[in-house]
Design an enzyme around this catalytic site. Sequence first.
Site, short mmCIF file in Angstrom:
data_model
loop_
_atom_site.label_atom_id
_atom_site.label_comp_id
_atom_site.label_asym_id
_atom_site.label_seq_id
_atom_site.Cartn_x
_atom_site.Cartn_y
_atom_site.Cartn_z
N ASP A 293 -43.48 11.08 -9.23
CA ASP A 293 -43.00 11.34 -10.54
C ASP A 293 -43.94 12.80 -11.23
OD1 ASP A 293 -41.79 9.29 -12.30
OD2 ASP A 293 -43.20 7.74 -11.76
N GLN B 297 -42.78 2.67 -12.71
CA GLN B 297 -42.46 3.35 -13.79
C GLN B 297 -43.48 2.55 -15.08
OE1 GLN B 297 -39.23 4.06 -14.47
NE2 GLN B 297 -39.54 3.79 -16.63
N LYS C 3 -31.98 3.66 -11.16
CA LYS C 3 -32.57 4.48 -10.35
C LYS C 3 -32.44 4.35 -8.84
CE LYS C 3 -36.49 6.41 -13.06
NZ LYS C 3 -37.08 5.79 -13.92
N1 GUN Z 1 -41.12 6.14 -18.35
C1 GUN Z 1 -40.56 5.96 -19.07
N2 GUN Z 1 -39.37 7.44 -18.22
C2 GUN Z 1 -40.65 7.72 -16.79
C3 GUN Z 1 -40.23 8.49 -16.19
O1 GUN Z 1 -39.98 9.69 -15.39
N3 GUN Z 1 -40.82 7.67 -14.41
C4 GUN Z 1 -41.91 6.69 -15.02
N4 GUN Z 1 -42.69 6.28 -13.77
N5 GUN Z 1 -41.84 5.91 -15.82
C5 GUN Z 1 -41.35 6.52 -17.19
#
Ligand code: GUN
Length: 299
Positions: free
Chosen positions: A121, A98, A54
Amino acid sequence: MAAEIISGTEMARTIRAEVGEEVARMKEGGARVPGLATVLVGEDPASRAYVSMKNRAAEEVGILSRQIDLPASISHEELLGWVEGLNADPEVDGILVQLPLPEQVMEAQILESIHPYKDVDGFHPVNVGRLLSGTPDVLIPCTPQGIIELLVRSGHDPSGRHVVMVGRSNIVGKPMISLLLGRGRGGDATVTVAHSRTRDLAEVTRMGEILIVAVGRPGFVTAEMVRPGAVVIDVGVNRVDDPSSEKGYRLVGDVDFEGVSRVASAMTPVPGGVGPMTIAMLLSNTVSAAKTGAGGFGG
Ligand code: GUN
């Protein structure tokens, strides 16, 4: 005939280029460069890999990115303190914590502590509610938003079609059905939701002209569960042991690719399907957040 493969890798490249052009236009117009802060708690290798992908993708399009690494032993209050600091930081437009988080941390409270305008998110209750009620100025969760883009841009618009969603998570299933039910681009679908407690699951999944699968179980959806000619979107990313590969594992989806590719008319691969789209939408959300301009809210 074998199914058409819908390449998320290619489409994500196009979207990243679009976002990069937008960032360049913002800079030329004298605006501050959008900033993304990612928070990684603990050492889980998969989470670490996702977060670094990311950040790298953000930097490639000109977004200022910052990764905050915190120990798995962090207390709930300490993590709240970090989020509050980022809420108040005028250089940070987007905050991503995350998931999953360690047990001592109350995940829902952490997600609620992120300023809704910086919630790239789309997990904050304000954004969840806005999405469900169709209110504009909402940050939409990246994976479902990426799936809508995949469907629309590949010519499989869900409008008027019967979509079966398998999975009801907060990250994928629930926001996915909100988008599909909404009015306008990418919406207007007829939606059925199935999950681990659904009886006669194959009968339900076979109704889907579009079948979206997010259950986290390798090869869970087999050819018999798919309506002939359906479009199948595989959200799963599962590590399975593979001694013949360098890493000792390989990634597979929730869909039995071989079998289903003989029944479906189109489908996404794993890797190279939904995953790259999730990252592309995060970049797009960060730019939207920068434009909305919560800036140093709380500071
Ligand atoms: N863990 C798995 N998918 C995601 C996501 O799209 N965002 C975040 N913050 N954590 C995740």
